[in-house]
Design a protein around this motif. Structure first.
Motif, PDB file in Angstrom:
ATOM      1  N   ILE A   1     -14.708  22.377 -30.135  1.00 14.75           N
ATOM      2  CA  ILE A   1     -15.765  22.640 -30.389  1.00 14.75           C
ATOM      3  C   ILE A   1     -17.016  23.454 -31.543  1.00 14.75           C
ATOM      4  N   VAL A   2     -16.593  25.188 -30.581  1.00 10.24           N
ATOM      5  CA  VAL A   2     -17.093  26.388 -29.960  1.00 10.24           C
ATOM      6  C   VAL A   2     -17.050  27.096 -30.490  1.00 10.24           C
ATOM      7  N   ASP A   3     -17.449  28.480 -31.068  1.00 11.29           N
ATOM      8  CA  ASP A   3     -17.504  29.276 -30.741  1.00 11.29           C
ATOM      9  C   ASP A   3     -15.849  29.570 -30.296  1.00 11.29           C
ATOM     10  N   ARG A   4     -15.128  31.096 -30.330  1.00 14.76           N
ATOM     11  CA  ARG A   4     -14.743  31.484 -29.191  1.00 14.76           C
ATOM     12  C   ARG A   4     -15.733  32.694 -27.811  1.00 14.76           C
ATOM     13  N   THR A   5     -16.774  33.038 -28.136  1.00 16.47           N
ATOM     14  CA  THR A   5     -17.930  33.578 -27.006  1.00 16.47           C
ATOM     15  C   THR A   5     -18.016  32.401 -26.108  1.00 16.47           C
ATOM     16  N   THR A   6     -18.995  31.158 -26.911  1.00 17.76           N
ATOM     17  CA  THR A   6     -19.782  30.142 -26.074  1.00 17.76           C
ATOM     18  C   THR A   6     -18.373  29.904 -25.396  1.00 17.76           C
ATOM     19  N   ALA A   7     -17.593  29.766 -25.829  1.00 17.22           N
ATOM     20  CA  ALA A   7     -15.801  29.017 -24.918  1.00 17.22           C
ATOM     21  C   ALA A   7     -16.547  29.541 -23.955  1.00 17.22           C
TER      22      ALA A   7
END
Length: 920
Positions: free
Chosen positions: A648-654
């Motif tokens: 559900i989120v981009d890799r940086t936010t993950a």
């Protein structure tokens, strides 16, 4: 004879001197005259005369007095090159004001420097024009932003911005000076009071301003005319009815009323004006049948005719009254959640429990009847004769999967349902031709199965390489939250959910389980006063209870950017899940703030869709603005746990969510692996497999034709069991080029996903710490791994791809990981590639009971025994046994291991019988 000039003109004196020098009769002059002339010549020779000057262009020069005087009168210095030219080669040039220092506007420029002077003048004009345009743009933007142009100031330049002519006016919006040709009053179709003298760039503002003024005036007039007589501040149109005017002419067109048809007087019941029939409705067709006139509104107790100017206002007021009632009801529900939490915090023991008050409605009865009919048809299908059953199945498959859907007979039912689900998610798969799609999936699933079985312990190696073990405390916390996070919210009534909560020492305080629709998932709030913990459980996708609303949230999967109001934090997220999280935060804002202020730890959890909403809601409580974040100093009280949640989120936010969120990914679960990149990768693998599987398809079709011609003759074994069993060798990592399926084995176990996989569009990932439950030689293990490892970024067509997504499967997997004995030794599995041609248990070929016998389909007839690790055929692995040391309740074992006997017990059998016959 020359005469001495009586004047003192130097030019005449010079002429006289030259004449006297060349005249032979000069000696005849008197002595006094010769002395005077000599004095003049001596005086002129003693003066500091300028040097010889010539024009560089024409080299024209003169000497003596004439030369001296010409230099002063005709040679001019060029401003740019500083050389002197005659009047023919140095002309005056007019520079723009401000182009030269010391306010010089006119100077002499030679012919060679004239292009440079013109370039200087043009640059200055362009710079001045740009400066004027920038100033005008600033005033124009300010007028557009504020909606008012009265603060704009005209510029002092006296030249038109369009044609450099003398300005006669200025733009009222941006202040640019304009001539009479370029200054016009705009727009021309409105009254003079609303016209503006504007330039071409500001016509849009003038038109928009005029239109806005007209709309505002019309809306104000309609609103006040409809609501002027209202005497109550309540929302909606109430109060006394409008007073009907008794005018003799139409208030809109001035038509004089008579008793003839077409000129009768009508009244608008909203504003009370007297109007003709055409002006009342705006449509002449309403004259034919007044009873069916659509221009009506229910202002009071019944629908009455409204004029065309008041109809939209009246309709909007009626809708506003309905919307206001809905807002008030929603606010009451939100307040009710907060009040229930406050009541529980004041006295947990006195807080009432939910009661069983379920009402069986007619809609639910019809829903159950339809379910019974579908289930009865499904159960009756096996009772049909074989041709009828095959016909029904064929029609169903062809109807759902196209003309080549008959190949679905070769696939498992679970994989066919998975194909249908994946097609609904990905346009890349829908673009593949039906034949290539089904053929590619058929043989790709076989190749993927072979690649996994050829490296049975590769998951463990990869987890130890890029991950780390799961702490026992975290594993225990995941098991403790599994009930309320994955299982309890799926029950229909709060009474049933409360039963599970009380069994685990939780209290169900408030909930919204009966109302679920798009971007509004169901949820339940549990509190534990003993541990000072609040658990918000969000339900995942439930098609029946949400009436399909959760599916719309799932399919709204476009990556959307979200940025806080202060710009301090941004993320790229699943648009549907993000909208659901924002809506849920607004609904529970006062409730969560009350719990945080009371010192409760807030744990947000959920399964599947609910886990994704819980993740983004946790992010909002920690990083949001505008009231989304918890009170200052309380942000650290929010944590989250997601079970089988999607990417559900981009890799940086993950990666940034690791300190406060944990995700659980179970074995072959397909939902966490679904993303734009993985679906595109699957599509490319299907296309590649379909292109190289033509020979295998022809071979399998031939096998089916042969069996059909034999009236589906039964299959029998044709071998004998082997006495010397092969020993399973430790599996080694798959390498490129080891098999014809090198396009599968080449990147099946790399630590990171390929770099080009995210180029399709912005790809999404599973957030936080990822607890990856994986299979190693048949049993389950777990590890904390990064979100970008290859097994989590690749779709595998396996029969467990949806079974591992269920709540029971996740809970059982966590228990199996926790209860695995550290001292238990793993059974070494034999690789499919080392299995040979025949089954060691029966001595027959592995595919003896299959119709499709191509090399690619062979692995579907092979499996590993969980006890000895050897590769056997499916016919010899129908028994299931429990393996306590590996925490496996029911595992597939071969016939040899299922009925294994100990020969030493047979040798002691006589002694055993004798001991039983001996007297006590």
């Amino acid at each position: 004879m020359a005469t001495i000039p009586s004047s003192d003109d130097p030019e005449e004196v010079a002429e006289a001197a030259e004449t006297i020098e060349g005249d032979a009769t000069a000696a005849m002059l008197p002595a006094s005259s010769r002395v005077g002339m000599q004095k003049i010549l001596d005086y002129t020779s003693s003066m500091n005369w300028p040097k010889r000057r010539e024009c560089p262009a024409c080299e024209k020069a003169e000497d003596g007095f004439n030369r001296f005087l010409q230099t002063l009168a005709f040679l001019q210095e060029c401003l740019l090159c500083n050389q002197r030219f005659c009047s023919e080669h140095a002309q005056p040039f007019d520079f723009p004001a401000g182009a030269l220092p010391d306010n010089i506007s006119r100077a002499y420029v030679c012919a060679a420097c004239r292009p440079q002077a013109e370039h200087i003048a043009a640059d200055h004009k362009d710079c001045l024009r740009q400066t004027r345009q920038i100033r005008a743009m600033a005033q124009r933007q300010k007028a557009l932003h504020t909606g008012c142009h009265h603060q704009s100031r005209p510029e002092t330049t006296k030249f038109c911005i369009e044609c450099d002519a003398a300005s006669t006016a200025s733009c009222e919006v941006c202040g640019l000076s304009l001539c009479s040709l370029h200054a016009e009053l705009h727009p021309s179709d409105v009254g003079k009071a609303r016209r503006l003298s504007v330039c071409s760039e500001c016509r849009g503002y003038a038109s928009a301003r005029a239109a806005a003024c007209t709309a505002v005036r019309a809306a104000r007039a309609a609103f006040f005319s409809a609501c002027l007589a209202a005497s109550t501040p309540r929302l909606g149109i109430y109060g006394p009815a409008a007073t009907l005017e008794e005018a003799v002419d139409c208030a809109a067109c001035g038509l004089v009323f008579t008793k003839l048809p077409g000129s009768l007087r009508h009244h608008c019941r909203a504003c009370g004006r007297s109007l003709c029939a055409v002006c009342l409705c705006g449509v002449a067709g309403c004259l034919v049948n007044v009873a069916r006139c659509p221009h009506k509104a229910r202002l009071y107790d019944k629908e009455e005719r409204i004029c065309k100017d008041c109809l939209h206002v009246a309709t909007a007021r009626v809708h506003a009254r309905t919307a206001a009632s809905a807002v008030v009801d929603t606010a009451c529900k939100y307040a009710d959640h907060c009040l229930r939490v406050s009541a529980f915090l004041e006295d947990p023991e006195a807080f009432p429990l939910y009661e069983a008050n379920r009402v069986d409605t007619v809609q639910e009865k019809l829903w159950r009847a339809g379910g019974f009919a579908v289930e009865g048809a499904r159960r009756a299908a096996p009772l049909l004769s074989l041709p009828w059953a095959l016909g029904v199945r064929a029609v169903d498959v062809v109807w759902n999967y196209g003309q080549y859907g008959i190949l679905g007979f070769l696939l498992r039912e679970e994989i066919m349902q998975g194909i249908k689900t994946l097609l609904s998610f990905s346009s890349a798969l829908q673009d593949i031709p039906p034949k290539d799609l089904l053929v590619g999936i058929l043989y790709l699933s076989a190749e993927q199965r072979k690649a996994v079985r050829d490296a049975p312990d590769e998951n463990r190696r990869l987890a130890s390489q890029v991950g780390k073990p799961v702490p026992p405390e975290l594993l225990q916390a995941l098991i403790s939250m599994a009930l309320i996070g994955t299982y309890a919210p799926y029950h229909e009534t709060p009474f049933e959910v409360q039963r599970f909560a009380l069994q685990q020492n939780w209290r169900l305080v408030t909930e919204r389980l009966s109302e679920s629709w798009k971007h509004k998932p169901a949820w339940a709030l549990f509190l534990s006063s003993e541990h000072r913990t609040a658990a918000l459980s969000i339900r995942g996708t439930d098609v029946e209870q949400s009436r399909g609303g959760d599916l719309f949230t799932d399919f709204d999967a476009v990556p959307a950017k979200y940025e806080t109001s202060d710009g301090s934090a941004t993320l790229m997220a699943h648009s549907g899940v993000l909208a659901a999280a924002v809506a849920l935060e607004a609904e529970l804002r006062p409730t969560l703030r009350t719990l945080a202020t009371a010192g409760y730890r807030i744990v947000l959890t959920g399964h599947s869709l609910g886990g994704g909403v819980a993740a983004l809601l946790t992010w909002l409580l920690r990083h949001g603005t505008g009231g989304e974040r918890l009170p200052r100093g309380r942000e650290g009280q929010a944590f989250g746990i997601g079970y089988a949640m999607p990417s559900i989120v981009d890799r940086t936010t993950a990666e940034e969510m690791k300190p406060f969120f944990t995700s659980v990914v179970n074995s072959m679960d397909v939902v966490p692996r679904l993303s734009n990149g993985t679906l595109a990768q699957l599509g490319s693998e299907i296309r590649a497999c379909a292109e190289e599987s033509g020979a295998a398809l022809d071979e399998d079709v031939q096998h089916y034709v042969e069996r059909l011609t034999s009236v589906w003759a039964p299959r029998f074994r044709d071998g004998t069991p082997l006495r010397d069993l092969p020993h399973a060798k430790p599996a080694s990592p798959a390498k490129p080029g080891r098999s014809p399926d090198s396009h599968i084995a080449h990147d099946a176990w790399t630590a990171e996903a390929p770099d080009g996989m995210d180029d399709v569009m912005e790809d999404l990932y599973v957030p936080g710490n990822i607890v990856w439950i994986h299979r190693v030689c048949g049993h389950l293990e777990a590890a904390l791994v990064p979100c970008g490892i290859r097994p989590l970024r690749r779709l595998v067509l396996d029969k467990r791809m949806f079974a591992d997504h269920t709540a029971q499967a996740i809970h059982q997997a966590l228990l199996a990981v926790q209860s695995k004995r550290p001292s238990a030794t793993d059974v070494a599995w034999q690789r499919f590639a080392d299995a040979g041609e025949r089954c060691p248990c029966c001595g027959s070929r592995y595919e003896w009971m299959n119709t499709a016998r191509s090399g690619k389909m062979r692995c579907h007839a092979m499996t590993n025994c969980r006890m000895c690790g050897l590769v056997v055929c499916l016919g010899c692995a129908t028994s299931r046994r429990s393996i306590p040391e590996l925490c496996i309740d029911s595992a597939r074992v071969c016939d040899r291991c299922a009925w294994r006997c100990d020969g030493s017990s047979l040798q002691s059998l006589p002694a055993i019988f004798q001991s039983l016959a001996a007297p006590a």
